[in-house]
Design a protein around this motif. Structure first.
Motif, mmCIF file in Angstrom:
data_model
loop_
_atom_site.group_PDB
_atom_site.id
_atom_site.type_symbol
_atom_site.label_atom_id
_atom_site.label_comp_id
_atom_site.label_asym_id
_atom_site.label_seq_id
_atom_site.Cartn_x
_atom_site.Cartn_y
_atom_site.Cartn_z
ATOM 1 N N ILE A 1 24.366 45.363 -0.968
ATOM 2 C CA ILE A 1 23.024 45.208 -1.344
ATOM 3 C C ILE A 1 22.419 46.587 -1.254
ATOM 4 N N PHE A 2 22.880 47.542 -1.093
ATOM 5 C CA PHE A 2 22.311 48.958 -0.960
ATOM 6 C C PHE A 2 23.217 49.797 -1.695
ATOM 7 N N THR A 3 22.412 50.825 -2.688
ATOM 8 C CA THR A 3 23.031 51.937 -3.065
ATOM 9 C C THR A 3 23.139 53.214 -1.983
ATOM 10 N N ASP A 4 24.258 53.871 -1.830
ATOM 11 C CA ASP A 4 24.455 54.944 -0.924
ATOM 12 C C ASP A 4 24.139 54.216 0.597
ATOM 13 N N PRO A 5 24.928 53.182 0.810
ATOM 14 C CA PRO A 5 24.676 52.370 2.189
ATOM 15 C C PRO A 5 24.723 53.184 3.326
ATOM 16 N N ASP A 6 25.769 54.054 3.409
ATOM 17 C CA ASP A 6 26.115 55.001 4.657
ATOM 18 C C ASP A 6 25.460 56.207 4.632
ATOM 19 N N GLY A 7 24.715 56.575 3.546
ATOM 20 C CA GLY A 7 24.118 57.818 3.394
ATOM 21 C C GLY A 7 22.717 58.049 4.031
ATOM 22 N N SER A 8 22.099 59.057 3.649
ATOM 23 C CA SER A 8 20.744 59.291 4.153
ATOM 24 C C SER A 8 19.574 58.991 3.343
ATOM 25 N N ASP B 1 14.542 44.515 -6.518
ATOM 26 C CA ASP B 1 13.078 44.669 -6.264
ATOM 27 C C ASP B 1 12.703 44.099 -4.802
ATOM 28 N N ASN B 2 12.140 44.646 -3.875
ATOM 29 C CA ASN B 2 11.546 44.034 -2.791
ATOM 30 C C ASN B 2 10.479 43.460 -3.020
ATOM 31 N N PRO B 3 10.459 41.879 -2.902
ATOM 32 C CA PRO B 3 9.241 41.104 -2.961
ATOM 33 C C PRO B 3 8.468 41.361 -1.952
ATOM 34 N N LEU B 4 8.876 41.802 -0.611
ATOM 35 C CA LEU B 4 8.045 42.022 0.574
ATOM 36 C C LEU B 4 7.835 43.433 0.811
ATOM 37 N N PRO B 5 6.877 44.130 0.164
ATOM 38 C CA PRO B 5 7.010 45.654 0.329
ATOM 39 C C PRO B 5 6.463 46.104 1.769
ATOM 40 N N ASP B 6 5.899 45.216 2.538
ATOM 41 C CA ASP B 6 5.668 45.346 3.749
ATOM 42 C C ASP B 6 6.885 45.723 4.841
ATOM 43 N N ILE B 7 7.903 45.070 4.408
ATOM 44 C CA ILE B 7 9.459 45.540 5.142
ATOM 45 C C ILE B 7 10.003 46.396 4.718
ATOM 46 N N ASN C 1 15.183 40.584 8.377
ATOM 47 C CA ASN C 1 14.351 41.150 7.347
ATOM 48 C C ASN C 1 14.932 41.153 5.993
ATOM 49 N N LEU C 2 16.372 41.391 6.060
ATOM 50 C CA LEU C 2 17.191 41.420 4.653
ATOM 51 C C LEU C 2 17.241 39.960 4.101
ATOM 52 N N ALA C 3 17.336 38.978 4.907
ATOM 53 C CA ALA C 3 17.519 37.799 4.761
ATOM 54 C C ALA C 3 16.113 37.117 4.147
ATOM 55 N N LYS C 4 15.195 37.820 4.773
ATOM 56 C CA LYS C 4 13.664 37.370 4.352
ATOM 57 C C LYS C 4 13.822 37.728 2.815
ATOM 58 N N ILE C 5 13.928 38.872 2.560
ATOM 59 C CA ILE C 5 13.747 39.715 1.044
ATOM 60 C C ILE C 5 14.553 38.874 0.140
ATOM 61 N N VAL C 6 15.908 38.565 0.615
ATOM 62 C CA VAL C 6 16.703 37.978 -0.465
ATOM 63 C C VAL C 6 16.276 36.369 -0.767
ATOM 64 N N ALA C 7 15.665 35.823 0.298
ATOM 65 C CA ALA C 7 15.204 34.600 0.228
ATOM 66 C C ALA C 7 14.104 34.500 -0.782
ATOM 67 N N ASP D 1 21.500 33.333 -5.136
ATOM 68 C CA ASP D 1 22.057 32.609 -4.137
ATOM 69 C C ASP D 1 23.310 33.243 -3.482
ATOM 70 N N THR D 2 24.192 33.770 -4.337
ATOM 71 C CA THR D 2 25.386 34.651 -4.092
ATOM 72 C C THR D 2 25.148 35.857 -3.191
ATOM 73 N N TYR D 3 23.947 36.556 -3.464
ATOM 74 C CA TYR D 3 23.598 37.649 -2.526
ATOM 75 C C TYR D 3 23.259 37.061 -1.106
#
Length: 324
Positions: free
Chosen positions: A92-99, A106-112, A161-167, A182-184
């Motif tokens: 669920i990330f681009t460049d997950p291991d990078g800097s 689109d993050n529906p919870l911008p505070d996270i 937090n990641l679960a909250k965003i996807v939910a 649902d797949t995510y």
């Protein structure tokens, strides 16, 4: 004797000599290859035995190492488990291991600040990687274990937090179908898994502290088996070398078998011999005999005066008549 006959005989003799020499050379080459094959098969048995004994010794040493450094080995195991859990979020990330990892929705919870959290966790994983080496096991004490436990709590918060965003994603706001959302969510790691890591770390720390207290209060407390990590590393090298020897002999044996195959005589296929069923055979013979020699029936005699067909046989009375 004519000149042509002499030349023909000479050519035939030469062909015979060359043919015989060819087959003798071929047979000699095959014998040499078979001898080399037998030698390699013997070498393979020896190499495999050496490899198995080296693996057995390594297994014993690893068990002793775990007894000698129970806290360190347990912490290293949990580091690997926690790292694998983080890797399950890479999709669920681009460049997950990078800097600069970024979530692909689109993050529906911008505070996270989920991207910043993943970036920090990448730094933790890089730091942890240096602690998973066997030679580092002696450096893992209670304070280091407590720090790793605290870092694992950070990973737990990231997973939550990641679960909250996807939910919180909806088809209207995310341009994703409900099926995709649902797949995510189904692909995210479970909080149960990271809680198990935390529990294992806590248990390892408690067991270590209890062991230290027992050793201080009891003079009869048996010391753990002493083995150094350097010994285990050396044995690992022995196992690797033994494995290489086995592989080398296997490759040499395969090459020899390829050379032997075209030189080996091709067996002549033998047609299977079928045993006919005696009963069927007798029946067939009887049938053939009947066809060739049909049974002759006695001829019928026709009385020309009465027009009655007389069938030879015993005299029979006609029913309802009296001969007298």
């Amino acid at each position: 004797m004519s000149k042509s006959v002499i030349i023909g005989a000479g050519i035939a003799f030469l062909i015979t000599i060359l043919t015989g020499g060819y087959f003798l050379t071929r047979e000699s080459e095959l014998d040499d290859l078979m001898a080399r094959k037998n030698k390699l098969e013997s070498n393979l048995i020896t190499a495999e035995d050496k490899f198995n004994r080296a693996k057995g010794a390594l297994s014993t040493m690893l068990g002793d190492l775990q007894n000698s450094f129970a806290l360190g080995t347990s912490v290293q195991d949990q580091i690997k488990q926690a790292s694998d859990i983080v890797k399950q979020t890479d999709f669920i990330f681009t460049d997950p291991d990078g800097s600069n990892p970024e979530i692909i929705v689109d993050n529906p919870l911008p505070d996270i600040l989920i991207n910043a959290e993943r970036q920090y966790i990448n730094l933790l994983l890089a730091e942890w990687l240096a602690k998973t080496d066997i030679l580092s096991i002696k450096e893992i004490g209670v304070s280091e274990a407590e720090k790793i436990k605290a870092d694992t709590e950070i990973i737990k918060t990231f997973i939550e937090n990641l679960a909250k965003i996807v939910a919180s994603l909806t088809p209207e706001d995310s341009e994703l179908s409900q099926f995709q959302i649902d797949t995510y969510f189904s692909q995210l790691p479970s909080i149960v898994d990271i809680n198990e890591v935390l529990t294992s770390l806590e248990t390892a720390i408690e067991n270590h502290n209890s062991q230290v207290e027992s050793s201080q209060t009891s003079s009869n407390f048996p010391p753990p088996t002493s083995i150094e990590p350097e010994e285990v590393v050396a044995q690992q090298a022995v196992v690797t070398q033994a494995q290489t020897e086995v592989t080398t002999v296997q490759e040499q044996l395969a090459e020899i078998e390829e050379e032997i195959e075209p030189l080996s005589p091709t067996p002549v296929p033998i047609s299977p011999i079928t045993n006919p069923d005696p009963e069927n055979q007798t029946e067939n013979q009887n049938t053939e005999s009947s066809e060739n020699n049909p049974i002759s029936l006695p001829p019928r005699v026709i009385d020309s005066n009465q027009g009655i067909i007389i069938q030879p046989g015993p005299v029979r009375l006609i029913q309802g008549t009296d001969p007298f």
